[in-house]
Write a protein that holds these residues in place. Structure first.
Motif, PDB file in Angstrom:
ATOM      1  N   ARG A 150     -22.263   2.119  28.291  1.00  0.00           N
ATOM      2  CA  ARG A 150     -21.481   1.265  27.392  1.00  0.00           C
ATOM      3  C   ARG A 150     -22.412   0.604  26.390  1.00  0.00           C
ATOM      4  NH1 ARG A 150     -19.273  -4.302  28.283  1.00  0.00           N
ATOM      5  NH2 ARG A 150     -17.621  -4.584  26.747  1.00  0.00           N
ATOM      6  N   ARG A 151     -22.267   0.968  25.120  1.00  0.00           N
ATOM      7  CA  ARG A 151     -23.089   0.421  24.044  1.00  0.00           C
ATOM      8  C   ARG A 151     -22.441  -0.783  23.383  1.00  0.00           C
ATOM      9  NH1 ARG A 151     -23.173   5.739  20.924  1.00  0.00           N
ATOM     10  NH2 ARG A 151     -23.240   4.286  19.210  1.00  0.00           N
ATOM     11  N   ARG A 152     -21.116  -0.821  23.430  1.00  0.00           N
ATOM     12  CA  ARG A 152     -20.380  -1.875  22.746  1.00  0.00           C
ATOM     13  C   ARG A 152     -19.124  -2.234  23.529  1.00  0.00           C
ATOM     14  NH1 ARG A 152     -21.346   2.399  19.452  1.00  0.00           N
ATOM     15  NH2 ARG A 152     -22.780   2.114  17.755  1.00  0.00           N
ATOM     16  N   GLY A 153     -18.676  -3.472  23.350  1.00  0.00           N
ATOM     17  CA  GLY A 153     -17.383  -3.904  23.881  1.00  0.00           C
ATOM     18  C   GLY A 153     -16.346  -3.844  22.765  1.00  0.00           C
ATOM     19  N   ILE A 154     -15.306  -4.651  22.910  1.00  0.00           N
ATOM     20  CA  ILE A 154     -14.287  -4.720  21.869  1.00  0.00           C
ATOM     21  C   ILE A 154     -14.276  -6.131  21.289  1.00  0.00           C
ATOM     22  CG2 ILE A 154     -12.870  -2.853  22.765  1.00  0.00           C
ATOM     23  CD1 ILE A 154     -11.041  -4.937  24.051  1.00  0.00           C
TER      24      ILE A 154
END
Length: 189
Positions: A150-154
């Motif tokens: 996971r590189r990014r969330g929302i």
């Protein structure tokens, strides 16, 4: 793999453009009708942003307002200057929901989104594949969708080229948008 996941992989592997990637996918509009990406883009002109978000995310609400303003201004300016036909967009957004049910997703789209496209809620395989491909999802769904890196969330906006390759994470560009043209790094030379 499910038939839908297999279909997405085949489309992705053989596609030459983002329009081809979604060629057999009926995307959803905020009114609930179906639309094809190809009917709203112009090859070589349209910048595509894949937008990962959900209605329950407190950081997503203010971001959506900024993205909506950017989308509207850029597309209205393009129409005024006749850069693209009125049926096509200079900037097109494809929403990938992390909502827990379709009712929440559609309410969010109707209330907050501009005239964006979305991967249908029922196409769980495609939504999950996009989340894995770009390493972007809500933390609460990471295991369920199989995002191991996971590189990014929302919220996150991934700007892609015509083949679906990531150009950049456009999230900060939306936050910094003060009107005018598309950010230069979004446009392929």
């Amino acid at each position: 793999a499910t038939a839908s996941a297999f279909s997405f992989q085949l489309r992705h592997q053989s596609s030459s453009t983002m329009t081809d990637l979604f060629a057999n996918t009926d995307l959803t509009t905020r009114t609930g009708s179906s639309a094809k990406l190809s009917s709203r883009t112009k090859d070589g002109t349209t910048v595509i942003g894949i937008f990962f978000s959900s209605s329950w995310c407190p950081d997503c609400v203010p971001f959506v307002a900024k993205l909506a303003t950017m989308y509207e201004e850029i597309n209205n300016d393009a129409e005024d200057e006749e850069e693209v036909p009125s049926s096509a967009k200079l900037l097109e957004i494809i929403f990938v929901s992390s909502d827990r049910d379709e009712t929440s997703m559609m309410k969010y789209m109707k209330g907050k989104h501009e005239d964006w496209l979305a991967v249908p809620f029922e196409d769980v395989s495609l939504r999950s594949e996009l989340k894995r491909k770009y390493g972007t999802c809500a933390g609460s769904e990471r295991v369920a969708v199989g995002v191991t890196d996971r590189r990014r969330g929302i919220p996150t906006l991934i700007v892609v080229d015509s083949a679906g390759n990531e150009i950049c994470d456009g999230t900060d560009d939306v936050d910094d948008y003060a009107g005018g043209a598309l950010p230069a790094r979004w446009v392929q030379m």
